[in-house]
Motif scaffolding. Sequence first.
Motif, mmCIF file in Angstrom:
data_model
loop_
_atom_site.group_PDB
_atom_site.id
_atom_site.type_symbol
_atom_site.label_atom_id
_atom_site.label_comp_id
_atom_site.label_asym_id
_atom_site.label_seq_id
_atom_site.Cartn_x
_atom_site.Cartn_y
_atom_site.Cartn_z
ATOM 1 N N THR A 162 0.847 -1.196 0.000
ATOM 2 C CA THR A 162 0.000 0.000 0.000
ATOM 3 C C THR A 162 0.885 1.248 0.000
ATOM 4 O O THR A 162 1.773 1.370 0.848
ATOM 5 C CB THR A 162 -0.913 0.021 1.240
ATOM 6 N N PRO A 163 0.686 2.160 -0.958
ATOM 7 C CA PRO A 163 1.519 3.375 -0.988
ATOM 8 C C PRO A 163 1.425 4.128 0.332
ATOM 9 O O PRO A 163 0.375 4.135 1.002
ATOM 10 C CB PRO A 163 0.909 4.198 -2.133
ATOM 11 N N ASP A 164 2.529 4.774 0.712
ATOM 12 C CA ASP A 164 2.550 5.499 1.987
ATOM 13 C C ASP A 164 1.456 6.551 2.055
ATOM 14 O O ASP A 164 0.863 6.783 3.105
ATOM 15 C CB ASP A 164 3.915 6.152 2.195
ATOM 16 N N SER A 165 1.156 7.177 0.904
ATOM 17 C CA SER A 165 0.124 8.220 0.883
ATOM 18 C C SER A 165 -1.260 7.666 1.195
ATOM 19 O O SER A 165 -2.166 8.420 1.544
ATOM 20 C CB SER A 165 0.111 8.923 -0.477
ATOM 21 N N HIS A 166 -1.425 6.349 1.045
ATOM 22 C CA HIS A 166 -2.720 5.738 1.321
ATOM 23 C C HIS A 166 -2.705 4.868 2.581
ATOM 24 O O HIS A 166 -3.697 4.212 2.885
ATOM 25 C CB HIS A 166 -3.175 4.911 0.115
ATOM 26 N N GLN A 167 -1.575 4.852 3.287
ATOM 27 C CA GLN A 167 -1.550 4.160 4.574
ATOM 28 C C GLN A 167 -2.396 4.970 5.560
ATOM 29 O O GLN A 167 -2.200 6.171 5.695
ATOM 30 C CB GLN A 167 -0.118 4.038 5.107
ATOM 31 N N PRO A 168 -3.363 4.355 6.224
ATOM 32 C CA PRO A 168 -4.195 5.123 7.151
ATOM 33 C C PRO A 168 -3.391 5.646 8.332
ATOM 34 O O PRO A 168 -2.558 4.930 8.889
ATOM 35 C CB PRO A 168 -5.244 4.104 7.600
ATOM 36 N N ARG A 169 -3.623 6.894 8.653
ATOM 37 C CA ARG A 169 -3.022 7.503 9.832
ATOM 38 C C ARG A 169 -4.148 7.768 10.829
ATOM 39 O O ARG A 169 -5.054 8.537 10.544
ATOM 40 C CB ARG A 169 -2.277 8.786 9.457
ATOM 41 N N VAL A 170 -4.063 7.103 11.957
ATOM 42 C CA VAL A 170 -5.146 7.129 12.944
ATOM 43 C C VAL A 170 -4.710 7.944 14.159
ATOM 44 O O VAL A 170 -3.649 7.680 14.745
ATOM 45 C CB VAL A 170 -5.540 5.706 13.377
ATOM 46 N N THR A 171 -5.502 8.942 14.506
ATOM 47 C CA THR A 171 -5.281 9.763 15.698
ATOM 48 C C THR A 171 -6.207 9.271 16.798
ATOM 49 O O THR A 171 -7.388 9.003 16.556
ATOM 50 C CB THR A 171 -5.566 11.241 15.375
ATOM 51 N N TRP A 172 -5.670 9.159 18.005
ATOM 52 C CA TRP A 172 -6.437 8.620 19.142
ATOM 53 C C TRP A 172 -6.647 9.685 20.210
ATOM 54 O O TRP A 172 -5.908 10.667 20.288
ATOM 55 C CB TRP A 172 -5.702 7.426 19.757
ATOM 56 N N ALA A 173 -7.653 9.476 21.032
ATOM 57 C CA ALA A 173 -7.875 10.299 22.223
ATOM 58 C C ALA A 173 -8.399 9.388 23.321
ATOM 59 O O ALA A 173 -8.754 8.222 23.077
ATOM 60 C CB ALA A 173 -8.860 11.430 21.944
ATOM 61 N N GLU A 174 -8.444 9.921 24.521
ATOM 62 C CA GLU A 174 -8.878 9.118 25.659
ATOM 63 C C GLU A 174 -9.751 9.963 26.583
ATOM 64 O O GLU A 174 -9.428 11.125 26.854
ATOM 65 C CB GLU A 174 -7.652 8.590 26.422
ATOM 66 N N THR A 175 -10.865 9.380 27.009
ATOM 67 C CA THR A 175 -11.680 10.060 28.011
ATOM 68 C C THR A 175 -10.948 10.016 29.346
ATOM 69 O O THR A 175 -10.048 9.206 29.550
ATOM 70 C CB THR A 175 -13.044 9.379 28.157
ATOM 71 N N GLY A 176 -11.325 10.875 30.275
ATOM 72 C CA GLY A 176 -10.679 10.871 31.586
ATOM 73 C C GLY A 176 -9.613 11.937 31.687
ATOM 74 O O GLY A 176 -9.067 12.417 30.682
ATOM 75 N N ALA A 177 -9.285 12.307 32.916
ATOM 76 C CA ALA A 177 -8.352 13.402 33.158
ATOM 77 C C ALA A 177 -6.899 12.980 33.019
ATOM 78 O O ALA A 177 -6.023 13.813 32.796
ATOM 79 C CB ALA A 177 -8.583 13.967 34.565
ATOM 80 N N ALA A 178 -6.613 11.685 33.149
ATOM 81 C CA ALA A 178 -5.236 11.210 33.083
ATOM 82 C C ALA A 178 -5.182 9.925 32.270
ATOM 83 O O ALA A 178 -6.169 9.178 32.201
ATOM 84 C CB ALA A 178 -4.694 10.977 34.495
ATOM 85 N N PRO A 179 -4.032 9.646 31.635
ATOM 86 C CA PRO A 179 -3.902 8.424 30.840
ATOM 87 C C PRO A 179 -4.255 7.182 31.654
ATOM 88 O O PRO A 179 -3.839 7.035 32.806
ATOM 89 C CB PRO A 179 -2.421 8.432 30.444
ATOM 90 N N GLY A 180 -5.023 6.302 31.050
ATOM 91 C CA GLY A 180 -5.412 5.069 31.730
ATOM 92 C C GLY A 180 -6.677 5.170 32.551
ATOM 93 O O GLY A 180 -7.207 4.165 33.009
ATOM 94 N N GLU A 181 -7.187 6.393 32.742
ATOM 95 C CA GLU A 181 -8.388 6.566 33.564
ATOM 96 C C GLU A 181 -9.677 6.339 32.769
ATOM 97 O O GLU A 181 -10.713 6.022 33.344
ATOM 98 C CB GLU A 181 -8.434 7.980 34.158
#
Length: 219
Positions: A162-181
């Motif tokens: 798969t060409p690099d231009s078509h490799q999916p780039r996924v951005t993540w987020a998380e609920t909670g005030a601190a990582p893992g919460e």
Amino acid sequence: MASPSVVVLDYGSGNLRSAERAVERAGAAVTLTSDLDLAMDADGLVVPGVGAFAACMAGLRSVRGERAIGRRLAGGRPVLGICVGMQILFERGIEHGVETEGCGEWPGVVERLQAPIVPHMGWNTVEVPDGSRLFAGIEDERFYFVHSYGVRDWTLVTNDRTPDSHQPRVTWAETGAAPGEGDRFVAAVENGPLCATQFHPEKSGDAGAELLRNWVTSL
């Protein structure tokens, strides 16, 4: 040089005017319409969405919006989904025990967030992958979310060819005030001509405005 033409798809979902104004401020010539031909011909198509997954899919199908999305992507023409307009791009959504078929552009299921406090509402940071064009210059900014459902697992498999231009780039987020919460979920996707954000760029101040400019200048 003429401004890129963008259609904001009007299929009965709310928040259309604010999306229209925000994309205009980003430098596009914007038309708010449900006309399939105009949606096909524009340089870019924005699919907004608020409310329930099933209601948004019903509205989208009523104007044959899923056909416009599919035909544009088949021709490599840009589409941007926002909030539920991102969620309906996945295979299916489950709300209150009811399963609804989505557009199926990406595999995956939209489901209720597994967090102590739902809806997830307010400003939050995101985890941006390397090479993101959508978040160029705003990788460390906060964006405005308001949602109870999301995609909690990215399942699309690509190969080395798969060409690099078509490799999916996924951005993540998380609920909670601190990582893992809280609960981790997909905050944005860049996948060739198809981009989407779970947050509302049109409500995200300067950072959201810059994200929309990044998208408009890519058209």
